[in-house]
Design a protein around this motif. Sequence first.
Motif, PDB file in Angstrom:
ATOM      1  N   SER A  26       0.856  -1.192   0.000  1.00 12.93           N
ATOM      2  CA  SER A  26       0.000   0.000   0.000  1.00 12.93           C
ATOM      3  C   SER A  26       0.887   1.235   0.000  1.00 12.93           C
ATOM      4  CB  SER A  26      -0.924   0.012   1.224  1.00 12.93           C
ATOM      5  OG  SER A  26      -1.903  -0.994   1.139  1.00 12.93           O
ATOM      6  N   PRO A  28       0.496   4.287   2.070  1.00 10.25           N
ATOM      7  CA  PRO A  28      -0.339   4.902   3.105  1.00 10.25           C
ATOM      8  C   PRO A  28       0.032   6.342   3.445  1.00 10.25           C
ATOM      9  CG  PRO A  28       1.238   3.413   4.096  1.00 10.25           C
ATOM     10  CD  PRO A  28       1.429   3.301   2.620  1.00 10.25           C
ATOM     11  N   ASP A  74      -4.910   4.889   1.377  1.00  5.96           N
ATOM     12  CA  ASP A  74      -3.952   4.354   0.406  1.00  5.96           C
ATOM     13  C   ASP A  74      -4.020   5.217  -0.842  1.00  5.96           C
ATOM     14  OD1 ASP A  74      -2.269   2.501  -1.102  1.00  5.96           O
ATOM     15  OD2 ASP A  74      -4.145   1.951  -2.115  1.00  5.96           O
TER      16      ASP A  74
END
Length: 819
Positions: A26, A28, A74
């Motif tokens: 991801s 983030p 994300d």
Amino acid sequence: MAKNTSLYFRIVEGRNLPAKDVSGTSDPYCIVKVDNEVVARTATVWKNLNPFWGEEYTLHLPMGFHSLSFLVMDEDTIGHDDVIGKITLSKEAIGAQAKGLDSWMNLTRVDPDEDVQGEIHLSLELLKDTMKSSLRCQVIEARDLAPRDISGTSDPFGRIIFNNHSAETSIIKKTRFPHWGETLELELDAEELNEEGTVMVEVWDWDMVGKNDFLGKVEIPFASLHKTPVLEGWFRLLPLGNNEADAGGKLGALRLKVRLVEDRILPSTYYQPLIELLVESVISPTEVEDSSALTMLEEVTTVESRQDVAMTLVKIYLGQGLVVPFLDYLNTREVNHTADPNTLFRSNSLASKAMEQFMKAVGMLYLHEVLKPIINRIFDERKYIELDPCKIDLNRSRRISFKSGVSEAEVRDYSVEMLQTYLTSIIESIVSSVDQCPSVMRVAFKQLHKRVEEQFTEPENEDVKYLAISGFFFLRFFAPAILTPKLFQLRDQHADTRTSRTLLLLAKALQSVGNLGLQLGHGKEQWMSPLHPIILRSVASVKDFLDKLIDVDHNIVSSVPQRAVFMPSVTVKEGYLHKHKAEGPQLLSRFAFKKRYFWLTSETLSYAKTSDWQVRSSIPIQRVCAVERLDENAFQQQNVMQVITQDNDGKLNTMYIQCKNVNELNQWLSAIRKVSIYNERMLPSFHPGVHRSGKWTCCLQADRAGCSRTHSAVTLGDWSDPLDPDVETQMIYKQLLQGRDKLRKKYLEMEDAEPTSSNKEERISPDIHPDGAECIAPPTRPGQSVAARLLVVIEDLEQAHATFQLREIEDATRVILNP
């Protein structure tokens, strides 16, 4: 009695986040909301399920708040960003921890029914007569509702529910600030008047397709309507009440540090005796070794709070125009108590912390002027640089030559060359900045140089007077700023791994420069030796710079009390923004904003086509009466703010400015609010939309007062905070209150048993309470007279707080009993 609320939070790191991308990772980042208003966004950590952010913020919220939320997102290059999870903390949960929260917290799923915001204006009345009874509810308006539609608005309607009765308002489309002005009436049976139920008012977003979206609710005990003829006011909308499951850690966790500081601020006159004691400590000390209010404060200050106390004291003495005598007093005591010059200012004493916070308070703009061009260059070039043989990664290095591969020696030689280039630029920028350095910093360093020279007169200690200054200037000011530019507002984002390593190596080298090269070759990091020659060559120029720095007239520093840490003409903030073009026809919103360079001082907000453009347009800060966010749907643009001004004729004018991201928006909002905080004509309300086609886009009304409350005092806490002596003195009082027993035991309790009768008759000069009452202090011990006066001041402030708090309780009770 005013209320002061400050919220400190640090987003440290995340762990075990779920993968949202096809690559199995991801990207983030965190969004931080206070009562559903975005106040910060962290940097994106690319391709990482255990990201480290280390970003911290301070918010001043004088009107208080209800909840603090952290959303982990994300980032996606294409399409909308994905929501990973969130953490919501209520004000009560944060305030329950005296030392704040510092722990890992599991992320929960985002439930739209719990993500509500805003308030509703209601008037409820219970009508009773012999024929029939009814519950009448006027649904007047609502403000700041959550956007539920893709357009950034909602289609709200209200509903009142009691027992099996219900009624609804009309639907008002495309607004978050609906104005209904409708009366709903529920007919009640006689037996229902005696029930203990709850009147529920709900707000919903109407959807043509699918189910309606919940926007919030208000619950009012039916019994309260018997006591109050008409219950009217603004009510905060509450969530539906579903219990949030933490998903058992399946969504990952965040490590957060959150602390709430909430004070009630007394009128200024109550703090004056404590201010006088603090001022007396530095302007008329009998002997530097004598006890004073300042030394007693240091005795009761904990290690954890010493930095906050130091910054608070710096602000108090800056406001009094006495910051140089204050620092001189602390530094003189520190120098006199130091036998070994090698340990001078090496501890985290109050003197060391005060000097450190003083440089941040008055020297931040100077630091930016000196370092920002070089820091920007390092970030832009993003070179792979490494000297440690154990850390050189040939796969990460860029091709330095046209050969097929790069050897470890080539990487090292290239790194030395680049570090020398960067370090030379930094040193040259610093040593040529004498005239740019704030006068008050130069005078403070001059006094420090004098005290050290007087104490360490031996020939072998010739360099100590330079080391004392360079220890603060290089080791505690410039080197930390190079290491973490974001914390010093030199950059909007933290450096990536490659750039961070370059900055670390440069910070290490600059620390050696600050130590005048005296410790070179004695440490474990011998791989830094290629930089030793340039460090040693710089020593002479650094000493020459320090000599010029302290060659300043002591009288150049004003002793006049001030309200800000910077002079009126100093540019507080500057940069490119996009200004809305108000003139002429507007075909498309995105073409209506033109790029302009803005400058902000405490006197004007100016702008021009470029930074070197000669002709500027200016707005006097004294005419600013509101600085607020603009709804996205006003121009279909994000991160737009409005600066509302009032001319001499009372006419309001609005300038719309677009920032590049939410952090820049919050920084500009905060900066303009701070310089206009003492303006007298601030607006209580505003329109978060624009006036178009004869009505406001926010509330759809043609001409009415603002539909949302202003946030003029909501600001980000940093070095540019306006000086507020009442708030600052309240903080010092709280520290002294916590250490009162320690002071009483040390200075006022007699070592022996009961004193003799002759001793009992001995009295020192009576101290006078603010209310005129005489205070007889016990027999004198060293520092006892000052201690007695200080303890009296603490007790008087404690009593004043108790009196005001009791008065507030009485007023609140009176309102409840006699609405």
